[in-house]
Design a protein around this motif. Structure first.
Motif, PDB file in Angstrom:
ATOM      1  N   THR A 133      -2.906  -1.902  36.923  1.00 44.77           N
ATOM      2  CA  THR A 133      -3.909  -1.607  35.962  1.00 44.77           C
ATOM      3  C   THR A 133      -3.595  -2.211  34.710  1.00 44.77           C
ATOM      4  O   THR A 133      -4.735  -2.252  33.721  1.00 44.77           O
ATOM      5  CB  THR A 133      -4.524  -0.164  36.148  1.00 44.77           C
ATOM      6  N   TRP A 158     -10.269  -6.432  34.134  1.00 44.90           N
ATOM      7  CA  TRP A 158     -11.418  -6.416  34.810  1.00 44.90           C
ATOM      8  C   TRP A 158     -12.672  -6.579  33.748  1.00 44.90           C
ATOM      9  O   TRP A 158     -13.288  -5.642  33.088  1.00 44.90           O
ATOM     10  CB  TRP A 158     -12.022  -4.965  35.758  1.00 44.90           C
ATOM     11  N   PHE A 204     -12.762   4.138  37.694  1.00 47.64           N
ATOM     12  CA  PHE A 204     -12.080   3.190  38.109  1.00 47.64           C
ATOM     13  C   PHE A 204     -11.952   3.548  39.479  1.00 47.64           C
ATOM     14  O   PHE A 204     -11.287   4.706  39.657  1.00 47.64           O
ATOM     15  CB  PHE A 204     -10.773   3.017  37.210  1.00 47.64           C
ATOM     16  N   VAL A 233      -7.307   4.864  33.660  1.00 47.23           N
ATOM     17  CA  VAL A 233      -7.262   3.579  33.459  1.00 47.23           C
ATOM     18  C   VAL A 233      -7.947   3.494  32.179  1.00 47.23           C
ATOM     19  O   VAL A 233      -9.293   3.361  32.233  1.00 47.23           O
ATOM     20  CB  VAL A 233      -7.738   2.580  34.555  1.00 47.23           C
ATOM     21  N   ARG A 290     -10.926   5.816  31.425  1.00 48.51           N
ATOM     22  CA  ARG A 290     -11.619   5.778  32.920  1.00 48.51           C
ATOM     23  C   ARG A 290     -11.153   6.868  33.550  1.00 48.51           C
ATOM     24  O   ARG A 290      -9.992   6.457  33.899  1.00 48.51           O
ATOM     25  CB  ARG A 290     -12.156   4.485  33.410  1.00 48.51           C
ATOM     26  N   ILE A 338      -9.890   7.796  37.275  1.00 43.83           N
ATOM     27  CA  ILE A 338      -9.608   7.187  38.828  1.00 43.83           C
ATOM     28  C   ILE A 338     -10.025   7.785  39.843  1.00 43.83           C
ATOM     29  O   ILE A 338      -9.795   9.091  40.002  1.00 43.83           O
ATOM     30  CB  ILE A 338      -7.792   7.020  38.823  1.00 43.83           C
ATOM     31  N   GLN A 376     -12.434  -1.437  42.297  1.00 44.26           N
ATOM     32  CA  GLN A 376     -11.711  -2.156  41.445  1.00 44.26           C
ATOM     33  C   GLN A 376     -10.446  -2.830  42.250  1.00 44.26           C
ATOM     34  O   GLN A 376      -9.749  -3.929  41.880  1.00 44.26           O
ATOM     35  CB  GLN A 376     -11.279  -1.550  40.047  1.00 44.26           C
TER      36      GLN A 376
END
Length: 210
Positions: free
Chosen positions: A73, A78, A87, A110, A113, A115, A130
């Motif tokens: 990641t 993205w 994420f 991430v 964000r 997870i 993702q």
């Protein structure tokens, strides 16, 4: 001088012979049965020990793979992902990886964000994500997976021989007792993702070369 007293026989009476023989047979049977029991116990313990060792090895394997996936990641972009979204990592098929990734997700992010890690048995239940990890235990054909996520920014990660060349973005494999991974650049580009050259330095690069 001759002793005319009758000589005494050393032989056992017939009834005592039968009793002795019977007891001997019983003793042999007891020893035989006990030996079988001991073998069964040792076999059971051995099988249990082998199972425990396998679980430990498997746990170590998936702890490492979970760490790899989290590090991915940091080197994959993205671009079309909204900043406010969480994420999501989806896992297809039963695997110890799920527990390891959940443990990481509890203490890591991430970017900014959170997870979210979820495991699925059915491909149709998976929506946007993702990262999609496909367990080796999954019976879903790779082509069905690629078709479902075609045109979506989803990093598809697999762990079966040949899956990298068949279209997954990243595929784990074992080489010289070490876990390594290959990156299919063509698959990554089709997914609309960008991969850092730093990640590629540690990977076996396949597909279209830069």
């Amino acid at each position: 001088m001759i002793n005319d007293q009758s000589s005494h026989s050393c032989e056992m009476p017939a009834d005592e012979k039968g009793t002795s023989r019977f007891l001997m047979i019983q003793l042999v049977l007891v020893v035989f049965c006990c030996s079988g029991f001991i073998i069964d116990v040792h076999h059971e313990r051995l099988m249990k020990s082998c199972s425990e060792v396998y679980d430990i090895v498997q746990e170590g394997e998936y702890s490492l793979k979970a760490a790899f996936i989290y590090r991915f990641t940091e080197y994959v972009d993205w671009e079309g992902m909204p900043k406010e979204e969480e994420f999501k990592i989806a896992i297809l098929g039963d695997t110890p990886l799920t527990r390891n990734l959940i443990n990481i997700a509890e203490n890591a992010e991430v970017g900014n964000r959170k997870i979210n890690v979820e495991e699925y048995d059915n491909l149709n239940e998976i929506d946007e994500c993702q990262i999609l990890f496909v367990s080796r235990e999954s019976s879903v054909p790779l082509q069905a997976i690629l078709h479902k996520f075609e045109g979506k920014e989803t990093l598809i990660v697999t762990e079966k021989e040949g899956y990298g060349e068949k279209g997954s973005c990243i595929n784990f494999f074992l080489s010289e007792s070490k876990i390594k991974f290959e990156v299919n650049l063509e698959a990554v580009e089709k997914a609309g993702l960008a991969v850092s050259s730093q990640l590629l330095q540690h990977a076996v690069v396949i597909g279209k070369q830069r």
